[in-house]
Design an enzyme around this catalytic site. Structure first.
Site, PDB file in Angstrom:
ATOM      1  N   ILE A  18       0.833  -1.207   0.000  1.00  0.00           N
ATOM      2  CA  ILE A  18       0.000   0.000   0.000  1.00  0.00           C
ATOM      3  C   ILE A  18       0.872   1.263   0.000  1.00  0.00           C
ATOM      4  O   ILE A  18       0.580   2.238  -0.700  1.00  0.00           O
ATOM      5  CB  ILE A  18      -0.922   0.004   1.242  1.00  0.00           C
ATOM      6  CG1 ILE A  18      -1.865  -1.206   1.232  1.00  0.00           C
ATOM      7  CG2 ILE A  18      -1.710   1.301   1.324  1.00  0.00           C
ATOM      8  CD1 ILE A  18      -2.596  -1.438   2.566  1.00  0.00           C
ATOM      9  N   ASP A  37      11.707   3.652   4.237  1.00  0.00           N
ATOM     10  CA  ASP A  37      11.507   2.224   4.512  1.00  0.00           C
ATOM     11  C   ASP A  37      12.797   1.675   5.112  1.00  0.00           C
ATOM     12  O   ASP A  37      13.871   2.196   4.860  1.00  0.00           O
ATOM     13  CB  ASP A  37      11.210   1.479   3.197  1.00  0.00           C
ATOM     14  CG  ASP A  37      10.445   0.180   3.425  1.00  0.00           C
ATOM     15  OD1 ASP A  37       9.269   0.111   3.013  1.00  0.00           O
ATOM     16  OD2 ASP A  37      11.012  -0.770   4.009  1.00  0.00           O
ATOM     17  N   TYR A  38      12.683   0.617   5.942  1.00  0.00           N
ATOM     18  CA  TYR A  38      13.951   0.068   6.442  1.00  0.00           C
ATOM     19  C   TYR A  38      14.594  -0.876   5.448  1.00  0.00           C
ATOM     20  O   TYR A  38      15.731  -1.273   5.621  1.00  0.00           O
ATOM     21  CB  TYR A  38      13.858  -0.487   7.860  1.00  0.00           C
ATOM     22  CG  TYR A  38      13.081  -1.756   8.139  1.00  0.00           C
ATOM     23  CD1 TYR A  38      12.528  -2.545   7.150  1.00  0.00           C
ATOM     24  CD2 TYR A  38      12.928  -2.163   9.468  1.00  0.00           C
ATOM     25  CE1 TYR A  38      11.826  -3.694   7.452  1.00  0.00           C
ATOM     26  CE2 TYR A  38      12.224  -3.313   9.785  1.00  0.00           C
ATOM     27  CZ  TYR A  38      11.675  -4.071   8.769  1.00  0.00           C
ATOM     28  OH  TYR A  38      10.987  -5.204   9.066  1.00  0.00           O
ATOM     29  N   SER A 145      -6.668  -0.033  10.686  1.00  0.00           N
ATOM     30  CA  SER A 145      -7.134  -1.277  10.064  1.00  0.00           C
ATOM     31  C   SER A 145      -8.558  -1.518  10.544  1.00  0.00           C
ATOM     32  O   SER A 145      -8.952  -1.029  11.619  1.00  0.00           O
ATOM     33  CB  SER A 145      -6.253  -2.442  10.516  1.00  0.00           C
ATOM     34  OG  SER A 145      -6.891  -3.676  10.219  1.00  0.00           O
ATOM     35  N   TYR A 158      -2.770  -6.815  17.363  1.00  0.00           N
ATOM     36  CA  TYR A 158      -2.995  -6.003  16.155  1.00  0.00           C
ATOM     37  C   TYR A 158      -4.222  -5.105  16.338  1.00  0.00           C
ATOM     38  O   TYR A 158      -4.171  -3.902  16.073  1.00  0.00           O
ATOM     39  CB  TYR A 158      -3.164  -6.933  14.945  1.00  0.00           C
ATOM     40  CG  TYR A 158      -3.223  -6.227  13.612  1.00  0.00           C
ATOM     41  CD1 TYR A 158      -2.177  -5.399  13.200  1.00  0.00           C
ATOM     42  CD2 TYR A 158      -4.297  -6.388  12.744  1.00  0.00           C
ATOM     43  CE1 TYR A 158      -2.218  -4.749  11.971  1.00  0.00           C
ATOM     44  CE2 TYR A 158      -4.346  -5.760  11.514  1.00  0.00           C
ATOM     45  CZ  TYR A 158      -3.299  -4.934  11.132  1.00  0.00           C
ATOM     46  OH  TYR A 158      -3.353  -4.296   9.915  1.00  0.00           O
ATOM     47  N   LYS A 162      -3.969  -0.945  16.598  1.00  0.00           N
ATOM     48  CA  LYS A 162      -4.626  -0.135  15.562  1.00  0.00           C
ATOM     49  C   LYS A 162      -5.717   0.755  16.194  1.00  0.00           C
ATOM     50  O   LYS A 162      -5.960   1.870  15.723  1.00  0.00           O
ATOM     51  CB  LYS A 162      -5.193  -1.020  14.459  1.00  0.00           C
ATOM     52  CG  LYS A 162      -4.104  -1.683  13.594  1.00  0.00           C
ATOM     53  CD  LYS A 162      -3.181  -0.673  12.931  1.00  0.00           C
ATOM     54  CE  LYS A 162      -2.315  -1.300  11.845  1.00  0.00           C
ATOM     55  NZ  LYS A 162      -1.369  -0.340  11.244  1.00  0.00           N
ATOM     56  N   LEU A 192      -4.729  -7.010  -1.061  1.00  0.00           N
ATOM     57  CA  LEU A 192      -3.763  -7.992  -1.557  1.00  0.00           C
ATOM     58  C   LEU A 192      -2.373  -7.360  -1.683  1.00  0.00           C
ATOM     59  O   LEU A 192      -2.046  -6.741  -2.687  1.00  0.00           O
ATOM     60  CB  LEU A 192      -4.242  -8.558  -2.894  1.00  0.00           C
ATOM     61  CG  LEU A 192      -5.463  -9.470  -2.758  1.00  0.00           C
ATOM     62  CD1 LEU A 192      -6.059  -9.806  -4.112  1.00  0.00           C
ATOM     63  CD2 LEU A 192      -5.126 -10.755  -1.992  1.00  0.00           C
ATOM     64  N   THR A 193      -1.592  -7.501  -0.617  1.00  0.00           N
ATOM     65  CA  THR A 193      -0.198  -7.030  -0.590  1.00  0.00           C
ATOM     66  C   THR A 193       0.672  -8.232  -0.237  1.00  0.00           C
ATOM     67  O   THR A 193       0.154  -9.262   0.220  1.00  0.00           O
ATOM     68  CB  THR A 193       0.004  -5.958   0.494  1.00  0.00           C
ATOM     69  OG1 THR A 193      -0.281  -6.560   1.769  1.00  0.00           O
ATOM     70  CG2 THR A 193      -0.902  -4.765   0.301  1.00  0.00           C
TER      71      THR A 193
HETATM   72  N1  LIG Z   1      -2.576  -5.528   3.549  1.00  0.00           N
HETATM   73  C1  LIG Z   1      -3.696  -5.425   4.220  1.00  0.00           C
HETATM   74  O1  LIG Z   1      -4.680  -6.135   3.966  1.00  0.00           O
HETATM   75  C2  LIG Z   1      -3.824  -4.391   5.315  1.00  0.00           C
HETATM   76  C3  LIG Z   1      -5.063  -4.234   5.931  1.00  0.00           C
HETATM   77  C4  LIG Z   1      -5.205  -3.297   6.950  1.00  0.00           C
HETATM   78  C5  LIG Z   1      -4.118  -2.522   7.319  1.00  0.00           C
HETATM   79  N2  LIG Z   1      -2.912  -2.709   6.704  1.00  0.00           N
HETATM   80  C6  LIG Z   1      -1.799  -1.885   7.176  1.00  0.00           C
HETATM   81  O2  LIG Z   1      -1.084  -1.327   6.087  1.00  0.00           O
HETATM   82  C7  LIG Z   1       0.281  -1.127   6.488  1.00  0.00           C
HETATM   83  C8  LIG Z   1       1.259  -1.765   5.513  1.00  0.00           C
HETATM   84  O3  LIG Z   1       0.769  -2.959   5.116  1.00  0.00           O
HETATM   85  P1  LIG Z   1       1.168  -3.570   3.711  1.00  0.00           P
HETATM   86  O4  LIG Z   1       0.224  -4.692   3.517  1.00  0.00           O
HETATM   87  O5  LIG Z   1       1.302  -2.498   2.671  1.00  0.00           O
HETATM   88  O6  LIG Z   1       2.617  -4.189   4.105  1.00  0.00           O
HETATM   89  P2  LIG Z   1       3.913  -4.578   3.273  1.00  0.00           P
HETATM   90  O7  LIG Z   1       4.585  -5.654   4.033  1.00  0.00           O
HETATM   91  O8  LIG Z   1       3.586  -4.816   1.821  1.00  0.00           O
HETATM   92  O9  LIG Z   1       4.805  -3.256   3.374  1.00  0.00           O
HETATM   93  C9  LIG Z   1       5.306  -2.824   4.583  1.00  0.00           C
HETATM   94  C10 LIG Z   1       6.603  -2.036   4.352  1.00  0.00           C
HETATM   95  O10 LIG Z   1       7.006  -1.508   5.612  1.00  0.00           O
HETATM   96  C11 LIG Z   1       8.405  -1.693   5.769  1.00  0.00           C
HETATM   97  N3  LIG Z   1       8.709  -1.743   7.205  1.00  0.00           N
HETATM   98  C12 LIG Z   1       8.360  -2.715   8.091  1.00  0.00           C
HETATM   99  N4  LIG Z   1       8.824  -2.406   9.325  1.00  0.00           N
HETATM  100  C13 LIG Z   1       9.467  -1.204   9.208  1.00  0.00           C
HETATM  101  C14 LIG Z   1      10.157  -0.360  10.127  1.00  0.00           C
HETATM  102  N5  LIG Z   1      10.299  -0.694  11.421  1.00  0.00           N
HETATM  103  N6  LIG Z   1      10.661   0.802   9.677  1.00  0.00           N
HETATM  104  C15 LIG Z   1      10.544   1.153   8.378  1.00  0.00           C
HETATM  105  N7  LIG Z   1       9.932   0.384   7.439  1.00  0.00           N
HETATM  106  C16 LIG Z   1       9.402  -0.783   7.859  1.00  0.00           C
HETATM  107  C17 LIG Z   1       8.712  -3.000   5.043  1.00  0.00           C
HETATM  108  O11 LIG Z   1      10.075  -3.076   4.666  1.00  0.00           O
HETATM  109  C18 LIG Z   1       7.757  -2.921   3.844  1.00  0.00           C
HETATM  110  O12 LIG Z   1       8.365  -2.294   2.728  1.00  0.00           O
HETATM  111  C19 LIG Z   1       0.397  -1.663   7.906  1.00  0.00           C
HETATM  112  O13 LIG Z   1       0.222  -0.612   8.826  1.00  0.00           O
HETATM  113  C20 LIG Z   1      -0.757  -2.644   7.967  1.00  0.00           C
HETATM  114  O14 LIG Z   1      -1.171  -2.897   9.298  1.00  0.00           O
HETATM  115  C21 LIG Z   1      -2.736  -3.613   5.713  1.00  0.00           C
END
Ligand SMILES: NC(=O)c1ccc[n+]([C@@H]2O[C@H](COP(=O)([O-])OP(=O)(O)OC[C@H]3O[C@@H](n4cnc5c(N)ncnc54)[C@H](O)[C@@H]3O)[C@@H](O)[C@H]2O)c1
Length: 265
Positions: A18, A37-38, A145, A158, A162, A192-193
């Site tokens: 996302i 990003d880390y 979330s 979680y 949130k 879908l990630t």
């Molecule tokens: N995918 C879903 O269905 C969904 C639903 C609700 C909420 N979310 C929220 O969206 C956010 C991201 O989710 P996503 O699915 O895009 O994840 P993702 O894993 O695709 O991307 C997460 C990114 O964050 C980076 N990251 C992780 N820990 C880190 C840190 N300590 N410092 C810096 N960078 C860091 C990772 O390297 C990665 O690039 C989260 O907050 C998640 O809770 C996702």
């Protein structure tokens, strides 16, 4: 396509999923983007995608669980682009293998969840706000979330962290609204990630689809478009809100999928 022209946006977790989609969409709308990003290589890749499409992006390596690293990210932003107008506190999540039901959840995972989701949001905001005040305002977008809204059998941490993100969103909106800093949160449903696809069994993903009112699960861009709106002046009268972007998952009666099958012809 210049809805964010002149704005500087920092997006944490923009190396994937996302966050990357939001970064690309905001870049396409004319914002200068700090891709934080880390995973350095992933941040560089997202930044390259933005620049290849004619945008401006700076990749920054950050660990949002470390305050010094957050301060460096904010300083790098202002040094490179001269301002900070939009902050997306997007990093978050927990490990569903250890974030279990209340009696079995791993307490170390709980503390990591607080650091990754709550402390990161609080500190990111704290470091960004002085620059927003100097600029006469700004927009903060926190990623919550649907887990903040409903109970679940797993991922107790979680849901809790949130919900805390939603609470911080409201406090910041009240505290800095008078100085034109807006703060809103987005609650994605199932998107879908890589994070979702790597962590959930296929059967659970199919069940999630049935639980939506819309006939599909979300894409990263579905959430990214909402974030563009929140970053833009189009949302200028919106603050302290939680926008639930979930394909109708949480508003639908649990009986609806079965009753849909009973409909005549
Ligand atoms: N995918 C879903 O269905 C969904 C639903 C609700 C909420 N979310 C929220 O969206 C956010 C991201 O989710 P996503 O699915 O895009 O994840 P993702 O894993 O695709 O991307 C997460 C990114 O964050 C980076 N990251 C992780 N820990 C880190 C840190 N300590 N410092 C810096 N960078 C860091 C990772 O390297 C990665 O690039 C989260 O907050 C998640 O809770 C996702």
């Amino acid at each position: 396509m210049e809805r964010l022209k002149g704005k500087v946006a920092v997006i944490t977790g923009a190396g994937s999923g996302i966050g990357r989609a939001a970064a690309e969409l905001m870049g396409a709308e004319g914002a200068r983007i700090v891709v934080a990003d880390y995973d350095t290589a992933a941040a560089e890749e997202s930044a390259a995608l933005i620049e290849e499409s004619g945008g401006r992006a700076l990749p920054v390596t950050v660990d949002v669980t470390d305050e010094g690293s957050i301060a460096d990210m904010v300083n790098a932003t202002v040094r490179e682009f001269g301002a900070l107008n939009v902050l997306c506190n997007h990093v978050g999540g927990t490990n569903p293998r250890t974030d279990l039901d209340l009696l079995r959840l791993d307490m170390d995972e709980f503390h990591r969840a607080v650091a990754r989701n709550v402390t990161s949001t609080l500190l990111g905001t704290r470091h960004a706000i002085p620059h927003m005040l100097r600029a006469g305002g700004g927009s903060i977008i926190n990623t919550a979330s649907v887990a903040a809204l409903v109970g679940d059998v797993l991922q107790t941490s979680y849901g809790a962290v949130k919900a805390a993100v939603v609470s911080i969103t409201k406090s910041v909106a009240v505290q800095y609204g008078p100085q034109n800093v807006r703060c809103n949160a987005v609650a994605p449903g199932a998107v879908l990630t890589p994070a979702l696809e790597n962590n959930l069994p296929r059967g659970v993903i199919e069940d999630l689809k049935k639980g939506n009112a819309l006939p599909r699960l979300g894409s990263p861009e579905d959430i990214g478009h909402t974030m563009v709106f929140l970053a833009s002046d189009e949302s200028r009268y919106l603050t302290g809100q939680l926008l639930v972007v979930d394909g109708g998952m949480t508003m639908q009666s649990s009986a609806a999928p079965g009753r849909r099958a009973q409909l005549p012809g």
